[in-house]
Each structure stands twice: as structure tokens, then as C-alpha cells.
Design a protein around this motif. Structure first.
Motif, PDB file in Angstrom:
ATOM      1  N   ARG A 152       1.780 -10.194   7.413  1.00 53.11           N
ATOM      2  CA  ARG A 152       1.566  -9.097   6.460  1.00 53.11           C
ATOM      3  C   ARG A 152       2.602  -8.021   6.749  1.00 53.11           C
TER       4      ARG A 152
ATOM      5  N   GLY B 188       4.897  -4.785   5.592  1.00 56.14           N
ATOM      6  CA  GLY B 188       4.997  -3.677   4.652  1.00 56.14           C
ATOM      7  C   GLY B 188       6.282  -2.900   4.809  1.00 56.14           C
ATOM      8  N   SER B 189       6.321  -2.026   5.800  1.00 54.64           N
ATOM      9  CA  SER B 189       7.442  -1.089   5.922  1.00 54.64           C
ATOM     10  C   SER B 189       8.796  -1.778   6.108  1.00 54.64           C
TER      11      SER B 189
ATOM     12  N   LYS C 272       0.837  -1.205   0.000  1.00 55.43           N
ATOM     13  CA  LYS C 272       0.000   0.000   0.000  1.00 55.43           C
ATOM     14  C   LYS C 272       0.872   1.255   0.000  1.00 55.43           C
TER      15      LYS C 272
ATOM     16  N   ARG D 147       6.330   4.293   4.244  1.00 57.98           N
ATOM     17  CA  ARG D 147       5.369   4.644   3.202  1.00 57.98           C
ATOM     18  C   ARG D 147       5.392   6.148   3.003  1.00 57.98           C
TER      19      ARG D 147
ATOM     20  N   SER E 178       5.128  -5.743  10.431  1.00 57.61           N
ATOM     21  CA  SER E 178       6.568  -5.485  10.570  1.00 57.61           C
ATOM     22  C   SER E 178       7.037  -5.505  12.028  1.00 57.61           C
TER      23      SER E 178
HETATM   24  C1  LIG Z   1      -0.395  -1.561   6.569  1.00 62.03           C
HETATM   25  C2  LIG Z   1      -0.846  -2.881   7.048  1.00 62.03           C
HETATM   26  C3  LIG Z   1       0.085  -3.907   7.328  1.00 62.03           C
HETATM   27  C4  LIG Z   1       1.581  -3.738   7.203  1.00 62.03           C
HETATM   28  O1  LIG Z   1       2.055  -2.851   8.159  1.00 62.03           O
HETATM   29  P1  LIG Z   1       3.650  -2.662   8.405  1.00 62.03           P
HETATM   30  O2  LIG Z   1       3.729  -2.170   9.789  1.00 62.03           O
HETATM   31  O3  LIG Z   1       4.095  -1.669   7.395  1.00 62.03           O
HETATM   32  O4  LIG Z   1       4.285  -3.977   8.213  1.00 62.03           O
HETATM   33  C5  LIG Z   1      -0.411  -5.136   7.738  1.00 62.03           C
HETATM   34  N1  LIG Z   1      -1.734  -5.358   7.874  1.00 62.03           N
HETATM   35  C6  LIG Z   1      -2.649  -4.407   7.627  1.00 62.03           C
HETATM   36  C7  LIG Z   1      -4.086  -4.731   7.809  1.00 62.03           C
HETATM   37  C8  LIG Z   1      -2.231  -3.135   7.213  1.00 62.03           C
HETATM   38  O5  LIG Z   1      -3.170  -2.199   6.970  1.00 62.03           O
END
Ligand SMILES: *Cc1c(COP(=O)(O)O)cnc(C)c1O
Length: 229
Positions: free
Chosen positions: A212, A214-215, A26, A221, A197
Motif C-alpha cells: 500500500r 501513498g506518498s 487519501k 499529502r 512507502s
Molecule cells: C496512509 C497509509 C498507507 C500509505 O502510506 P505511505 O507512507 O504514504 O505510503 C498505507 N497503509 C495504510 C493503512 C495507510 O493508512
């Protein structure tokens, strides 16, 4: 470290455990996603429908997209033709609409029920009683175009490790109970999506099958030109 290096680190770390890595892309630009794709990642998570639809049209067709953010009923139609897994089903009304749109597309859409485990007002999700009620409902039991493959949860933000672990364990215990009561003979019900993360290690300790992240893969982001829903 590059995106490819970060991915490799997670691949190695998760490799033995069998936990699946969802790369949460995202707000990331397409070139960052391509970098992860070229490093072998195929499963990506997005949380805003408009952003997801645009990326899906522009990026390789063998990417498996997961929706991980709150989904409004009137937006299901935009993703029903291609979505691999909707992780954020938080009402019977939404599941009903997914079933309807899946049927229109001649598909069976895999879904996770999002469970409310955090000690916060802001997180979406079903309560423990609500999930049981949903699974018992005639409406759900008559649905032919959705398949519930597990549960998803988001722990409290910045909570002490002990609390975060307890929240994940709560989800695991609920999963085990639901498995026995509703999906005993259904091998498809096997996923517990928990861990991001900052807390994925605790989630794996508690029995996560899907993290899940992301960062920690893509870095902070930066672009944010889509309105969160
Ligand atoms: C953004 C998001 C993540 C990932 O978050 P990070 O801290 O960047 O790893 C995981 N799950 C959901 C539902 C998110 O919205």
C-alpha cells in the motif's frame, strides 16, 4: 518525477514478483488520482469513509477501491454497494455488520483481517488470539456475504529495519498457520497486505502479496480537510 513516472517505477519493480500495488490516494485531489488512472493504475486505497464516498462518485467507475483505514460499524452502509476490498476488519462486530450490509446489496464483500503487529498503542487490529477466536466463532462460520481473502498489518513507525522485518515475518508466519488451520482448501485466502512507502521492500522480503504505497507515488499529502476517525 511525475505521478506517472513514480507508478512506472513501482510497476517495473513489482512486475516480476507478482506483488500487487495499491495506490494510497487519501488526501489527494481527484486530478492526482486521474493522473495515476491515466497511467494505468486501477486499484486505489482510501482510509476515510466520507472522502472515499465522494471520490467514488466523481471518479471513473472501473476504479477498484480498497478501504485501508479503521472502519466504524455505522459507516459500513455507505461503502457496501461498491467497495472491492475492506482491508481493515478488526473485530467480529464489524465483520458482522459488513456481512449484513453486503447481503442487503446482494454482494459478497472481500475482507482482510487486520492484525496488530506493531509495537505501539495506536494501531488498530486483532491480536493473534483474537483472530483465531473470530475464525472459530459460529457467528463467522454462518456468514454468507463476506469472504476473508487474507491478512493485513502495519509495522511500527520509524522502527529499525530489523524490527520492521521481524514484524512482517510474524504476520507471514501467522498467515501460514491460519491458512493451514482454517483455509486449507480455500484458494481465495492468499493475500498478505503489508508494506508502505518506507518499508515495502522489507515487506516483500517477508512475503507480502500487496503493498500500500501513498506518498512515494503522489508526493507528500497536503490537503487534509477530512477528520481522521
Ligand atoms: C496512509 C497509509 C498507507 C500509505 O502510506 P505511505 O507512507 O504514504 O505510503 C498505507 N497503509 C495504510 C493503512 C495507510 O493508512
Amino acid at each position: 518525477m511525475s505521478i506517472a513516472d513514480n507508478l512506472l517505477k513501482y510497476k517495473n519493480e513489482l512486475g516480476q514478483s507478482g506483488v500487487e500495488l495499491i495506490a494510497v490516494s487519501k488526501y489527494q485531489e481527484n486530478n492526482a488520482i486521474i493522473e495515476a488512472y491515466d497511467a494505468g493504475q486501477r486499484v486505489f486505497g482510501e482510509n476515510i469513509v466520507q472522502e472515499l464516498v465522494e471520490k467514488q462518485a466523481q471518479l471513473p467507475t472501473d476504479i477498484e477501491w480498497h478501504l485501508i483505514g479503521h472502519l466504524q460499524t455505522n459507516k459500513v452502509k455507505y461503502i457496501a454497494s461498491f467497495i472491492t476490498l475492506i482491508q481493515s476488519v478488526d473485530s467480529l462486530k464489524l465483520l458482522t455488520e459488513i456481512n449484513k450490509q453486503a447481503a442487503k446489496n446482494n454482494r459478497i464483500i472481500d475482507c482482510l483481517l487486520q492484525i496488530y503487529i506493531a509495537d505501539e498503542e495506536t494501531k488498530f487490529g486483532l491480536g493473534f488470539d483474537e483472530v483465531i477466536e473470530l475464525l472459530r466463532s459460529d457467528e463467522y462460520q454462518n456468514m454468507k456475504n463476506v469472504k476473508i481473502t487474507g491478512l493485513m498489518g502495519i509495522a511500527s513507525n520509524n522502527a529499525p529495519d530489523k524490527q520492521t522485518l521481524d514484524e512482517f515475518i510474524e504476520l507471514k508466519v501467522l498467515f501460514d498457520g491460519i491458512k493451514v488451520s482454517f483455509f486449507r482448501k480455500d484458494d481465495n485466502f492468499k493475500e498478505i497486505s503489508m508494506g508502505m512507502s518506507g518499508d515495502y521492500k522489507l515487506a516483500i522480503e517477508a512475503g507480502s502479496t500487496m503493498v500500500r504505497v501513498g506518498s512515494a507515488i503522489f508526493g507528500k499529502r497536503v490537503i487534509k480537510h477530512y477528520k481522521a476517525e
